[in-house]
Design a protein around this motif. Structure first.
Motif, mmCIF file in Angstrom:
data_model
loop_
_atom_site.group_PDB
_atom_site.id
_atom_site.type_symbol
_atom_site.label_atom_id
_atom_site.label_comp_id
_atom_site.label_asym_id
_atom_site.label_seq_id
_atom_site.Cartn_x
_atom_site.Cartn_y
_atom_site.Cartn_z
ATOM 1 N N LEU B 46 -2.649 -7.468 -0.911
ATOM 2 C CA LEU B 46 -2.275 -7.327 -2.321
ATOM 3 C C LEU B 46 -1.122 -8.273 -2.668
ATOM 4 O O LEU B 46 -1.123 -8.918 -3.718
ATOM 5 N N ARG B 47 -0.157 -8.355 -1.760
ATOM 6 C CA ARG B 47 1.015 -9.212 -2.005
ATOM 7 C C ARG B 47 0.629 -10.685 -2.008
ATOM 8 O O ARG B 47 1.224 -11.488 -2.722
ATOM 9 N N MET B 48 -0.391 -11.030 -1.234
ATOM 10 C CA MET B 48 -0.862 -12.421 -1.268
ATOM 11 C C MET B 48 -1.548 -12.707 -2.600
ATOM 12 O O MET B 48 -1.390 -13.782 -3.172
ATOM 13 N N ILE B 49 -2.300 -11.739 -3.097
ATOM 14 C CA ILE B 49 -2.958 -11.926 -4.404
ATOM 15 C C ILE B 49 -1.894 -12.047 -5.490
ATOM 16 O O ILE B 49 -2.002 -12.848 -6.412
ATOM 17 N N ALA B 50 -0.814 -11.272 -5.336
ATOM 18 C CA ALA B 50 0.265 -11.288 -6.336
ATOM 19 C C ALA B 50 1.082 -12.569 -6.275
ATOM 20 O O ALA B 50 1.739 -12.930 -7.248
ATOM 21 N N GLY B 51 1.069 -13.223 -5.118
ATOM 22 C CA GLY B 51 1.901 -14.422 -4.975
ATOM 23 C C GLY B 51 3.262 -14.107 -4.393
ATOM 24 O O GLY B 51 4.169 -14.928 -4.437
ATOM 25 N N LEU B 52 3.406 -12.916 -3.836
ATOM 26 C CA LEU B 52 4.685 -12.537 -3.227
ATOM 27 C C LEU B 52 4.711 -12.889 -1.743
ATOM 28 O O LEU B 52 5.744 -12.822 -1.099
ATOM 29 N N VAL B 55 -0.183 -17.501 1.528
ATOM 30 C CA VAL B 55 -1.364 -17.403 2.402
ATOM 31 C C VAL B 55 -1.198 -18.423 3.524
ATOM 32 O O VAL B 55 -0.678 -19.515 3.310
ATOM 33 N N SER B 56 -1.644 -18.040 4.733
ATOM 34 C CA SER B 56 -1.555 -18.989 5.847
ATOM 35 C C SER B 56 -2.812 -19.839 5.919
ATOM 36 O O SER B 56 -2.820 -20.900 6.531
ATOM 37 N N GLY B 57 -3.890 -19.353 5.316
ATOM 38 C CA GLY B 57 -5.138 -20.109 5.307
ATOM 39 C C GLY B 57 -6.103 -19.501 4.322
ATOM 40 O O GLY B 57 -5.950 -18.347 3.930
ATOM 41 N N GLY B 58 -7.110 -20.271 3.895
ATOM 42 C CA GLY B 58 -8.092 -19.759 2.945
ATOM 43 C C GLY B 58 -7.613 -19.918 1.511
ATOM 44 O O GLY B 58 -6.610 -20.589 1.247
ATOM 45 N N ALA B 59 -8.354 -19.288 0.590
ATOM 46 C CA ALA B 59 -8.026 -19.471 -0.830
ATOM 47 C C ALA B 59 -8.163 -18.166 -1.603
ATOM 48 O O ALA B 59 -8.982 -17.307 -1.264
ATOM 49 N N ILE B 60 -7.324 -18.027 -2.630
ATOM 50 C CA ILE B 60 -7.415 -16.895 -3.553
ATOM 51 C C ILE B 60 -7.742 -17.476 -4.920
ATOM 52 O O ILE B 60 -7.035 -18.355 -5.419
ATOM 53 N N VAL B 61 -8.841 -17.010 -5.493
ATOM 54 C CA VAL B 61 -9.279 -17.543 -6.787
ATOM 55 C C VAL B 61 -9.290 -16.417 -7.809
ATOM 56 O O VAL B 61 -9.908 -15.378 -7.596
#
Lengths: 276, 361
Positions: B46-52, B55-61
């Motif tokens: 959730l925090r990766m989706i929020a930008g807090l 990410v170490s790899g991959g992508a969030i779109v």
């Protein structure tokens, strides 16, 4: 049943005695300042005077432009207080929230500077001021006072900031704040207790500083209030009345600032000292 | 509203890999719950989706935009934190309007939108108060108001109800559901409470050790768990597990337990070779007091250990083959502690898992 005093009573009694001892020099200063001009010395260890007179205060105002020196002190002190608050809170925010190479060493290095007594720094600071052409200017005192005040303020701010929940900053980030915005809009408004401690401490040390002011300031028009009592020192301290009247006047702004901010200061010391 | 896609997302903390190659597609307006035990990586996701969290790899779109490396403020998301994270020095109105103000919204428009949110969340009377003057439920609603007032593309909830008492939690759960129906904003909700996930979400993502175990509707996860972990995590009280060995003819799937007792699962689970070790999973509600309709080989015999009357029904703890099983029985059941009873098994709804991998068979 024998009456035994409660720990609270004992604590209050001990603190009252200590406060009394602490007050003695202040009372001596007031006694001499209020001594009628004819009297040569106060009795009972400098505490007992025959009659009260404001004549010494009159002399103090007549002999020196007290207000001008007071304004000089205020310019130097207030500028250094503002600089210390801004610089140290920004530095402490970085120390509290970011990890960078050498961060810890830098922080402990900063702590180490607290161990240096001001007299040991007089010569180097004088040399620096001379090199940069700051002798006999306000900046010649403002900059050293700021530099000397920053380490203590960084310690207070850093421990206070560390206790602020990180989620508040994350919420602000999501709301649209930049890092500087978080410091300005969230961290600083929440840090009034720490700021009041820093303000009181920095105001007190800058306003009362004497040695550095003595070696830096030459022009009478730029001298801060703390240098005024020297006029009355003379070889045998010939005029103790006006001298102590001026010293009394010097203490007033510090007492006023303390009274205005002491409510926050107590909370600030606790909040800054205990990471919760 | 927007779609959210996680493409092979990884997260490492030093040498520890917290999230491993996460793939997830969330539809426009969908309510997705991330559940799992502590440390499974749901909050990190959730925090990766929020930008807090980077990410170490991959992508969030989000929508059509790859936001993997955008700061939180540019992702057009809003988040409700477990601790509410209200700004203590601001009033309720200032808290709700803070994000709008930072985005340069006109003062009159901010007041209008704050008013609108306060109306929806019944906060109008407390707009001038500071967070410390509010109850837990009110604080929770202010946090929700702060999130909804900006009309973001995605709502993120990080265990928002775990600080509330049980009664208020049920009330707020209903409020969140109502709000989602009203706003239809794509929502990602992290919780460790499977009841919350089951009641709120369109789809549930069960996570374990930084991976997705299963994604599905609450009904799918409950009825067809892909692993013992999911089966145990979804449902309350949790599913009963008994180790057994398959014996006899392949078409009947007869199981033998450690104490030698047997249970025939019938043709539904046919096809397993004799001698194969399995773990039998039965939900408490799929056990009942055996009656004449239950064949003798479709019963489990055990000793009643504990009786827990819940009002609407009763939970009975029964020791079978050295393991304690929980059965959900009728409210009034004539059973005493120490009784030996026979439990009928709803065999069609029994599950079998591989004891080594934990995967459903």
């Amino acid at each position: 049943m024998p009456l035994t005093p409660s720990p609270r009573t004992i604590k209050t009694a001990v603190l009252t005695v200590l406060a009394g001892i602490w007050l003695v020099p202040v009372l001596m200063m007031l006694a001499v300042a209020l001594m009628p001009p004819g009297q040569r010395a106060a009795g009972f260890g400098g505490l007992a005077i025959k009659g009260v007179s404001l004549a010494s205060f009159g002399t103090a105002f007549d002999r020196a432009p007290i207000l001008l020196h007071f304004v000089n002190s205020l310019i130097i002190t207030v500028t250094s207080v503002v600089l210390v608050v801004v610089i140290s809170s920004l530095a402490a925010y970085a120390f509290a929230r970011t990890r960078f190479r050498g961060g810890e060493s830098l922080f402990y290095g900063l702590l180490a500077t607290l161990m240096l007594p001001i007299p040991a720094l007089i010569v180097p600071i004088f040399q620096l001021n001379k090199t940069f052409g700051l002798l006999d200017t306000y900046w010649g005192l403002i900059l050293p006072y700021t530099a000397l005040g920053v380490p203590f303020a960084v310690i207070i701010y850093r421990s206070f900031f560390s206790a602020i929940p990180q989620e508040l900053e994350e919420a602000a980030k999501i709301d649209g704040c930049s890092t500087f915005g978080i410091w300005l809009r969230i961290i600083m408004p929440l840090s009034w207790p720490a700021t009041s401690v820093v303000v009181i401490f920095q105001f007190m040390t800058s306003f009362n500083e004497f040695i550095l002011a003595l070696v830096t300031m030459d022009s009478n028009s730029l001298k801060p209030l703390t240098l005024v009592p020297l006029i009355y020192a003379g070889p045998f301290m010939a005029q103790p009345g006006p001298m102590f009247a001026t010293l009394t006047l010097i203490t007033i702004p510090v007492v006023v600032v303390y009274l205005l901010m002491q409510r926050f200061m107590i909370g600030g010391l606790t909040a800054g000292a205990v990471k919760g | 509203m927007a779609t959210v896609e996680l493409r092979r997302v990884n997260k490492t903390f030093g040498t520890h890999q917290a999230i491993q190659g996460l793939d997830l597609s969330i539809a426009n307006g969908e309510f997705v719950a991330l559940v799992g035990p502590s440390g499974c990586g749901k909050s990190t996701t959730l925090r990766m989706i929020a930008g807090l969290e980077a990410v170490s790899g991959g992508a969030i779109v989000i929508g059509e935009r790859d936001v993997s490396h955008l700061p939180a403020r540019d992702r057009d998301i809003a988040m409700v934190f477990q601790s509410y994270a209200l700004y203590p020095h601001m009033t309720v109105a200032e808290n709700i309007g803070f994000g709008l103000k930072l985005r340069g919204t006109r003062r009159a428009r901010v007041a209008e939108l704050v008013d609108e949110a306060a109306e929806t969340l019944q906060l109008k009377e407390v707009l001038g108060r500071k967070p410390k003057e509010l109850s837990g439920g009110q604080r929770q609603r202010v946090a929700m108001g702060r999130a909804m007032v900006r009309h973001p593309q995605v709502f993120l909830f990080d265990e928002p109800l775990s600080n509330l008492d049980a009664k208020l939690r049920v009330h707020m759960r209903a409020q969140i559901k109502k709000l989602h129906r009203q706003l239809t904003t794509t929502t990602i909700y992290v919780t460790h409470d499977q009841t919350e996930a089951m009641t709120l979400a369109d789809r549930i993502v069960v996570m374990n050790h930084g991976r997705i175990e299963q994604v599905g509707t609450p009904h799918e996860l409950y009825g067809a768990p892909v692993s013992k972990f999911v089966a145990g995590f979804i449902g309350s009280p949790e599913m009963n597990f008994l180790d057994a060995v398959v014996e006899g003819a392949a078409e009947t799937c007869d199981l033998t337990f450690a104490d030698g007792s047997r249970l025939s699962l019938g043709p539904v689970h046919a096809g397993l070779p004799a001698g194969r070790p399995v773990t039998l999973g039965i939900r408490p509600e799929h056990l009942h007091l055996a009656g004449p309709a239950d064949p003798p080989d479709g019963r489990l015999s055990g000793l009643v250990e504990v009786i827990e009357p819940l009002g609407a029904d009763t939970l009975i703890h029964v020791v079978v083959a050295g393991r304690t099983l929980v059965a959900r029985l009728a409210a009034k059941v004539a059973v005493e502690v120490g009784d030996r009873i026979e439990l009928g098994v709803d065999r069609a709804r029994a599950h079998l898992f591989d004891p080594a991998s934990g995967l459903a068979l």
